[in-house]
Write an enzyme that holds these catalytic residues in place. Structure first.
Site, PDB file in Angstrom:
ATOM      1  N   GLY A  64      -1.401   4.682  -2.571  1.00  0.00           N
ATOM      2  CA  GLY A  64      -0.303   3.724  -2.606  1.00  0.00           C
ATOM      3  C   GLY A  64      -0.747   2.342  -2.194  1.00  0.00           C
ATOM      4  N   GLY A 112      -2.110   8.870  -2.918  1.00  0.00           N
ATOM      5  CA  GLY A 112      -1.192   8.910  -4.046  1.00  0.00           C
ATOM      6  C   GLY A 112      -1.860   9.237  -5.361  1.00  0.00           C
ATOM      7  N   GLU A 135      -5.355   9.961   5.206  1.00  0.00           N
ATOM      8  CA  GLU A 135      -4.232   9.375   5.933  1.00  0.00           C
ATOM      9  C   GLU A 135      -4.413   9.322   7.449  1.00  0.00           C
ATOM     10  OE1 GLU A 135      -2.813  10.330   1.912  1.00  0.00           O
ATOM     11  OE2 GLU A 135      -4.023  11.423   3.388  1.00  0.00           O
ATOM     12  N   ASP A 143       0.520  13.172   2.488  1.00  0.00           N
ATOM     13  CA  ASP A 143       1.816  13.317   1.834  1.00  0.00           C
ATOM     14  C   ASP A 143       1.598  13.570   0.350  1.00  0.00           C
ATOM     15  OD1 ASP A 143       0.949  10.726   1.228  1.00  0.00           O
ATOM     16  OD2 ASP A 143       2.969   9.880   1.265  1.00  0.00           O
TER      17      ASP A 143
END
Length: 346
Positions: A64, A112, A135, A143
């Site tokens: 992201g 992502g 992360e 995620d």
């Protein structure tokens, strides 16, 4: 310039992430555009399969848009929450897409980027692939369905990947269940040509080849032994006592956010018992929601992405200071802010 390109050729609906200078990192407009196009192609008889790839030579997608998330978090905004809600819905849509969904996971595939590729039906890696869920290095937690995928790897390999934030090779990704097929990067044009006249399965039979051995699989014995522990503290203790390679890994983990490490371990263990991707995504959204409001996330991004001093000041600073109540708070029900990510089956 459009950040994502779409076209149909030979029955293949092609999605090309088109931000090569930003390593094709995803923004909200891109996520919405991909979801809308996938919905349109779902019932389009001219589209028999979908393929996603990235512009440029560096990789599919680096994740992201972290800078945008940083500015949103610092300003107390909610744009990141809306982005994640739509991104996770896209991940769920990909996982249940009714047509073959091919992901060219060439080069870097991070965060992502894993979300828009590793939930597909045909996941293709090359000798250049480096797949990562990094992360915890920025005070965040895996995620985009990452905890679903990593909790279902052989043994404890997923826990190792998550807590070290390290990257793995294409053969490693296949061994871990994050990819399916190995293809030399110079043969990608051959695959694209073959898809114009063959089914995805037949095209891959013509072009793909057996993957080289997974180096990660060779380390499975000590990884499984060390990461089977119930706490991060015990994992680190076992790693320090597990030989030179394991001790080196322990030092890497110790540099990460203590809060993110403990929340990540809880998320992985919980995800392993949840029934499906959509339920895990709902849990990940709760965790992401709490992380956005935490000082850990902005500090991690500052140290790694903004100032690049690589010297984050984590708070709490030690694992012993991260109590169960703090970890529990990341998983608490969001009430009216809860999100659901169910989509029609394939």
């Amino acid at each position: 310039m459009n950040d994502v390109l779409f076209f149909v050729h030979g029955g293949i609906g092609r999605i090309t992430l088109n931000r090569p200078r930003a390593l094709n990192s995803l923004n909200h407009d891109m996520v919405r555009a991909i979801a809308e196009r996938l919905e349109a192609w779902r019932s389009d008889p001219a589209v028999h399969a979908v393929l996603i790839d990235g512009a440029g030579e560096r990789g599919l997608c680096a994740g992201g848009d972290i800078r945008a998330i940083y500015e949103d978090a610092r300003g107390g905004g909610s744009a990141s929450l809306r982005f994640w809600a739509d991104e996770y819905r896209l991940n769920a849509l990909i996982s249940r897409y009714p047509k073959p969904y091919l992901a060219l996971m060439d080069g870097l595939v991070m965060g992502g980027g894993v979300g828009v590729s590793a939930h597909g039906s045909h996941r293709i890696v090359t000798e250049r692939s480096r797949v990562a869920m990094p992360e915890v290095g920025i005070g965040f937690v895996p995620d985009v369905g990452g905890t679903y995928l990593l909790s279902r790897t052989p043994g404890q390999l997923g826990t190792h990947i998550a807590l070290t934030a390290g990257s793995i090779s294409g053969p490693d990704a296949i061994h871990c269940g994050l990819a399916d097929h190995f293809l030399r990067s110079e043969r990608i044009p051959e695959l694209l040509d073959a898809l114009a006249s063959h089914s995805p399965d037949t095209a891959l039979e013509l072009v793909a080849e057996p993957a080289p051995p997974s180096e990660l699989a060779a380390d499975a014995e000590w990884i499984d032994r060390c990461y089977a522990a119930d706490t991060v503290e015990e994992i680190l203790s076992r790693l320090h006592a597990g030989g030179d390679a394991a001790a080196t890994v322990a030092k890497e983990i110790e540099a990460k956010s203590p809060t993110a490490l403990k929340v990540t371990l809880r998320a992985l263990r919980t995800a392993a018992a949840l029934p499906d991707l959509e339920t895990v995504l709902a849990q990940e959204y709760r965790v992401s929601h709490r992380a956005l409001a935490s000082a850990e996330f902005t500090e991690g991004i500052r140290a790694q992405i903004i100032d690049k001093d690589r010297a984050p000041r984590w708070s709490p600073a030690t694992l012993s200071e991260v109590d169960d109540a703090l970890v529990d708070s990341y998983f608490a029900d969001l009430g009216n802010a809860e999100q659901r990510f169910f989509t029609p089956d394939r």
